[in-house]
Each structure stands twice: as C-alpha cells, then as structure tokens.
Design a protein around this motif. Structure first.
Motif, PDB file in Angstrom:
ATOM      1  N   ALA A 190      -4.022 -31.975  -5.022  1.00  0.00           N
ATOM      2  CA  ALA A 190      -4.714 -32.927  -4.156  1.00  0.00           C
ATOM      3  C   ALA A 190      -4.248 -34.359  -4.358  1.00  0.00           C
ATOM      4  O   ALA A 190      -3.860 -34.753  -5.455  1.00  0.00           O
ATOM      5  CB  ALA A 190      -6.218 -32.844  -4.381  1.00  0.00           C
ATOM      6  N   LEU A 191      -4.320 -35.119  -3.281  1.00  0.00           N
ATOM      7  CA  LEU A 191      -4.005 -36.545  -3.253  1.00  0.00           C
ATOM      8  C   LEU A 191      -5.290 -37.318  -2.983  1.00  0.00           C
ATOM      9  O   LEU A 191      -5.980 -37.046  -1.998  1.00  0.00           O
ATOM     10  CB  LEU A 191      -2.988 -36.827  -2.135  1.00  0.00           C
ATOM     11  N   ILE A 192      -5.606 -38.273  -3.834  1.00  0.00           N
ATOM     12  CA  ILE A 192      -6.792 -39.105  -3.640  1.00  0.00           C
ATOM     13  C   ILE A 192      -6.506 -40.096  -2.510  1.00  0.00           C
ATOM     14  O   ILE A 192      -5.554 -40.877  -2.579  1.00  0.00           O
ATOM     15  CB  ILE A 192      -7.178 -39.864  -4.926  1.00  0.00           C
ATOM     16  N   LEU A 193      -7.359 -40.051  -1.474  1.00  0.00           N
ATOM     17  CA  LEU A 193      -7.206 -40.940  -0.317  1.00  0.00           C
ATOM     18  C   LEU A 193      -8.113 -42.168  -0.410  1.00  0.00           C
ATOM     19  O   LEU A 193      -7.731 -43.260  -0.006  1.00  0.00           O
ATOM     20  CB  LEU A 193      -7.522 -40.186   0.984  1.00  0.00           C
ATOM     21  N   TYR A 202     -17.599 -37.948  -9.659  1.00  0.00           N
ATOM     22  CA  TYR A 202     -17.135 -38.806  -8.571  1.00  0.00           C
ATOM     23  C   TYR A 202     -17.611 -40.233  -8.774  1.00  0.00           C
ATOM     24  O   TYR A 202     -18.715 -40.468  -9.247  1.00  0.00           O
ATOM     25  CB  TYR A 202     -17.612 -38.241  -7.228  1.00  0.00           C
ATOM     26  N   GLY A 203     -16.755 -41.196  -8.418  1.00  0.00           N
ATOM     27  CA  GLY A 203     -16.988 -42.606  -8.674  1.00  0.00           C
ATOM     28  C   GLY A 203     -18.100 -43.232  -7.851  1.00  0.00           C
ATOM     29  O   GLY A 203     -18.751 -42.580  -7.032  1.00  0.00           O
ATOM     30  N   PRO A 204     -18.316 -44.550  -8.021  1.00  0.00           N
ATOM     31  CA  PRO A 204     -19.402 -45.270  -7.360  1.00  0.00           C
ATOM     32  C   PRO A 204     -19.254 -45.330  -5.842  1.00  0.00           C
ATOM     33  O   PRO A 204     -20.235 -45.576  -5.143  1.00  0.00           O
ATOM     34  CB  PRO A 204     -19.354 -46.669  -7.980  1.00  0.00           C
ATOM     35  N   ASP A 205     -18.056 -45.087  -5.327  1.00  0.00           N
ATOM     36  CA  ASP A 205     -17.849 -45.035  -3.886  1.00  0.00           C
ATOM     37  C   ASP A 205     -17.567 -43.613  -3.411  1.00  0.00           C
ATOM     38  O   ASP A 205     -17.107 -43.414  -2.289  1.00  0.00           O
ATOM     39  CB  ASP A 205     -16.680 -45.946  -3.482  1.00  0.00           C
ATOM     40  N   GLY A 206     -17.800 -42.633  -4.281  1.00  0.00           N
ATOM     41  CA  GLY A 206     -17.474 -41.250  -3.950  1.00  0.00           C
ATOM     42  C   GLY A 206     -15.966 -41.055  -3.978  1.00  0.00           C
ATOM     43  O   GLY A 206     -15.231 -41.857  -4.554  1.00  0.00           O
ATOM     44  N   VAL A 207     -15.509 -39.993  -3.346  1.00  0.00           N
ATOM     45  CA  VAL A 207     -14.080 -39.717  -3.286  1.00  0.00           C
ATOM     46  C   VAL A 207     -13.765 -38.918  -2.031  1.00  0.00           C
ATOM     47  O   VAL A 207     -14.586 -38.137  -1.564  1.00  0.00           O
ATOM     48  CB  VAL A 207     -13.597 -38.950  -4.548  1.00  0.00           C
ATOM     49  N   THR A 208     -12.602 -39.183  -1.486  1.00  0.00           N
ATOM     50  CA  THR A 208     -12.047 -38.377  -0.400  1.00  0.00           C
ATOM     51  C   THR A 208     -10.641 -38.018  -0.818  1.00  0.00           C
ATOM     52  O   THR A 208      -9.869 -38.876  -1.247  1.00  0.00           O
ATOM     53  CB  THR A 208     -12.027 -39.156   0.935  1.00  0.00           C
ATOM     54  N   TYR A 209     -10.324 -36.714  -0.732  1.00  0.00           N
ATOM     55  CA  TYR A 209      -8.976 -36.291  -1.095  1.00  0.00           C
ATOM     56  C   TYR A 209      -8.448 -35.236  -0.130  1.00  0.00           C
ATOM     57  O   TYR A 209      -9.219 -34.534   0.525  1.00  0.00           O
ATOM     58  CB  TYR A 209      -8.905 -35.798  -2.550  1.00  0.00           C
ATOM     59  N   LEU A 210      -7.150 -35.183  -0.045  1.00  0.00           N
ATOM     60  CA  LEU A 210      -6.422 -34.213   0.769  1.00  0.00           C
ATOM     61  C   LEU A 210      -5.958 -33.131  -0.193  1.00  0.00           C
ATOM     62  O   LEU A 210      -5.251 -33.429  -1.163  1.00  0.00           O
ATOM     63  CB  LEU A 210      -5.241 -34.894   1.453  1.00  0.00           C
ATOM     64  N   PRO A 248      -0.485 -23.729   2.091  1.00  0.00           N
ATOM     65  CA  PRO A 248      -0.792 -23.783   3.518  1.00  0.00           C
ATOM     66  C   PRO A 248      -1.335 -25.168   3.889  1.00  0.00           C
ATOM     67  O   PRO A 248      -1.460 -26.036   3.029  1.00  0.00           O
ATOM     68  CB  PRO A 248      -1.850 -22.698   3.698  1.00  0.00           C
ATOM     69  N   GLU A 249      -1.689 -25.356   5.125  1.00  0.00           N
ATOM     70  CA  GLU A 249      -2.157 -26.665   5.602  1.00  0.00           C
ATOM     71  C   GLU A 249      -3.293 -27.205   4.737  1.00  0.00           C
ATOM     72  O   GLU A 249      -4.224 -26.488   4.369  1.00  0.00           O
ATOM     73  CB  GLU A 249      -2.632 -26.543   7.048  1.00  0.00           C
ATOM     74  N   ALA A 250      -3.199 -28.470   4.404  1.00  0.00           N
ATOM     75  CA  ALA A 250      -4.194 -29.129   3.550  1.00  0.00           C
ATOM     76  C   ALA A 250      -5.459 -29.470   4.335  1.00  0.00           C
ATOM     77  O   ALA A 250      -5.429 -29.594   5.557  1.00  0.00           O
ATOM     78  CB  ALA A 250      -3.595 -30.398   2.956  1.00  0.00           C
ATOM     79  N   VAL A 251      -6.552 -29.629   3.598  1.00  0.00           N
ATOM     80  CA  VAL A 251      -7.826 -30.027   4.174  1.00  0.00           C
ATOM     81  C   VAL A 251      -8.318 -31.289   3.467  1.00  0.00           C
ATOM     82  O   VAL A 251      -7.967 -31.543   2.319  1.00  0.00           O
ATOM     83  CB  VAL A 251      -8.890 -28.916   4.077  1.00  0.00           C
ATOM     84  N   VAL A 252      -9.143 -32.052   4.156  1.00  0.00           N
ATOM     85  CA  VAL A 252      -9.732 -33.261   3.586  1.00  0.00           C
ATOM     86  C   VAL A 252     -11.123 -32.921   3.049  1.00  0.00           C
ATOM     87  O   VAL A 252     -11.921 -32.286   3.734  1.00  0.00           O
ATOM     88  CB  VAL A 252      -9.822 -34.390   4.634  1.00  0.00           C
TER      89      VAL A 252
END
Length: 88
Positions: free
Chosen positions: A40-43, A76-84, A16-20
C-alpha cells in the motif's frame, strides 16, 4: 513514491487492481492477520503498523508491504489515513 509509480510497481509484481481504503482518525485495529499479501501507498494522513515489538510509522508517499498471514496491529493518526492498496 507517487501514485503512478506505485500503480506500475503493483502491476509489475502481479497485484490485481488496487483499491482505496480510508480509516478514521485516532482509531486502532488490534492484532490480526490477512489471508492475502498487501502492498500500500499512503495517500493522506498517517498510520502505524506494529509487528511484534516493532512499530513503524507511515506517512504520505510511504509504502508498506505485509506478507499474507502476518500478525500485526494498526493505529491511525489524528487525521486518519487513506491508502491505495493492492492485495493478492
């Protein structure tokens, strides 16, 4: 992989529809499992997923796929992470 191609692949695979999702820098999640399959795709940023004795790093453009109920930990890395992420 880019966001458009990833979204198309999720649709094709019946997600279904992805979330960030965004996680804070230099934090961890102990071993846990989800009752759903996740793709998931790392953004932005980076994360590491450990399954058993094996740890894999994921950076911008990388895709990870976890089966439902698969025990794993996340870091999670030094800048965190955002993924879809798509979940089913």
């Amino acid at each position: 992989m880019n966001r458009e191609a990833f979204t198309e692949s999720l649709t094709k695979d019946g997600f279904p529809e992805a979330v960030v999702v965004t996680r804070e820098a230099n934090t961890e999640m102990d071993v846990h499992a989800h009752p759903f399959e996740a793709k998931a795709l790392i953004l932005e940023g980076e994360m590491h997923i450990r399954i058993g004795d094996s740890e894999q790093a994921y950076k911008v453009g990388d895709v990870f796929h976890l089966p439902a109920n698969k025990p794993h930990s996340e870091r999670y890395g030094p800048d965190g992470v955002t993924y879809l992420v798509g979940r089913k």
